[in-house]
Design an enzyme around this catalytic site. Structure first.
Site, PDB file in Angstrom:
ATOM      1  N   LYS A 197       0.849  -1.199   0.000  1.00 19.02           N
ATOM      2  CA  LYS A 197       0.000   0.000   0.000  1.00 19.02           C
ATOM      3  C   LYS A 197       0.875   1.237   0.000  1.00 19.02           C
ATOM      4  CE  LYS A 197       0.977   1.206   4.428  1.00 19.02           C
ATOM      5  NZ  LYS A 197       1.609   2.485   4.842  1.00 19.02           N
TER       6      LYS A 197
ATOM      7  N   PRO B 107       9.704  -4.348  -0.249  1.00 19.11           N
ATOM      8  CA  PRO B 107      10.837  -4.080   0.645  1.00 19.11           C
ATOM      9  C   PRO B 107      10.403  -4.022   2.109  1.00 19.11           C
ATOM     10  CG  PRO B 107      10.792  -2.526  -1.194  1.00 19.11           C
ATOM     11  CD  PRO B 107       9.494  -3.273  -1.230  1.00 19.11           C
TER      12      PRO B 107
ATOM     13  N   LEU C  64       5.427   0.407   3.382  1.00 20.03           N
ATOM     14  CA  LEU C  64       4.527  -0.128   2.352  1.00 20.03           C
ATOM     15  C   LEU C  64       3.611  -1.226   2.876  1.00 20.03           C
ATOM     16  CD1 LEU C  64       7.040  -0.321  -0.644  1.00 20.03           C
ATOM     17  CD2 LEU C  64       5.339   1.462  -0.188  1.00 20.03           C
TER      18      LEU C  64
ATOM     19  N   GLY D 261       4.237  -4.323   3.936  1.00 15.82           N
ATOM     20  CA  GLY D 261       4.480  -5.666   3.407  1.00 15.82           C
ATOM     21  C   GLY D 261       4.154  -6.771   4.393  1.00 15.82           C
ATOM     22  N   GLY D 262       4.607  -6.636   5.632  1.00 21.08           N
ATOM     23  CA  GLY D 262       4.315  -7.653   6.634  1.00 21.08           C
ATOM     24  C   GLY D 262       2.838  -7.770   6.917  1.00 21.08           C
TER      25      GLY D 262
ATOM     26  N   ASP E 289      -1.799  -1.790  10.250  1.00 21.55           N
ATOM     27  CA  ASP E 289      -2.167  -1.778   8.828  1.00 21.55           C
ATOM     28  C   ASP E 289      -3.045  -2.964   8.432  1.00 21.55           C
ATOM     29  OD1 ASP E 289      -0.827   0.573   8.190  1.00 21.55           O
ATOM     30  OD2 ASP E 289       1.042  -0.460   7.704  1.00 21.55           O
TER      31      ASP E 289
END
Length: 283
Positions: free
Chosen positions: A9, A89, A94, A96-97, A131
């Protein structure tokens, strides 16, 4: 084995309104999913296991924690063999996790025939990361509170982005700790105006209305963020912003060719697009 995609995101805006008594931050954000994604394969197994890019995962990995949370909530004793290939990354802002965790919750809910509602998955996800609620739904959304409150999904065109994560990324905890030493709280978003600006590609209006409250702090910790932002502007970007707590900087370009040309001028840059609708299918 089916492969599922967990999407990153970006934050078009991240306003910090204040700090809660529990230490979390009350935030007002406009977020959107992007096509950049990790790849997760999952198949039934007797035990839970995860490899990440070919190596056994840390037991604290969010994918394993998501699977364990589902089993703890439901009493399910089924297992899964999971393999994660990373493209998003780390330490980048962003999500990711959180994206990997959200994907795991949805896929295992189906594979294990748990029948949990979206509301229940959101409640489980809230405890795993700020998130998570957004990553479970995706799209273009107003996100507020500490990240657990979501506005309705909004339609938006797909925009070409060039992005780079300078300096190997930043620790979210370090950025918030430095911010709290000298906080600068922002007013609440004018959400409708900002959504309209994204939908119409009115980048001047979006730039005037949005900010990332953490960006100045992140720049103090990693000056390369400001350097990259200026470089993208010089290359003709229509809009430039740091995502989340950094260190990723993303830039909007009018065409794929313009985005790829800019990427060729910035070390480590990649090209992707925003997702133009919420996603439910992770394959």
């Amino acid at each position: 084995m089916p492969t599922y995609h967990s999407h990153a995101k970006i934050n078009w805006a991240l306003h910090i309104l204040g700090r809660c008594e529990n230490g979390y931050h009350n935030m007002d954000m406009l977020m959107q999913s992007i096509e950049l994604c990790d790849e997760l394969t999952i198949e039934p197994a007797e035990a839970l296991s995860l490899t990440v890019d070919g190596a056994p995962a840390d037991p604290r990995d969010l994918v394993l924690r998501a699977a364990t949370a589902l089993r703890d909530y439901t009493g399910c004793t089924k297992g899964a063999r999971m393999t994660l290939k990373k493209h998003i990354p780390a330490r980048a802002g962003l999500g990711g996790g959180s994206a990997d965790c959200a994907c795991t919750l949805r896929v295992l809910n189906e594979m294990w025939s748990l029948g949990l509602s979206d509301e229940t998955l959101l409640a489980i996800g809230e405890k795993l990361g700020a998130d998570l609620p957004f990553c479970l739904t995706g799209g273009l959304r107003h996100v507020y509170g500490i990240g657990e409150k979501l506005g309705p999904a909004e339609e938006a065109p797909a925009f070409w982005l060039t992005m780079v994560t300078p300096g190997g990324g930043l620790s979210t905890a370090d950025v918030f700790r430095a911010y709290d030493a000298a906080p600068d709280y922002a007013p609440a978003l004018n959400v409708r105006d900002m959504v309209n600006a994204v939908q119409s590609g009115d980048w001047d209006s979006l730039h005037g209305a949005s900010l990332n409250s953490l960006e100045a702090t992140a720049v103090r910790l990693m000056p390369e963020i400001e350097t990259v932002s200026r470089r993208f502007a010089e290359l003709g970007a229509r809009f430039v912003r740091m995502s989340g707590s950094g260190s990723t900087v993303f830039a909007v370009f009018d065409t794929e060719n313009a985005a790829r040309t800019a990427a060729s001028e910035v070390d480590g840059a990649i090209v992707t697009r925003t997702c133009d609708r919420p996603y439910r299918e992770y394959r």
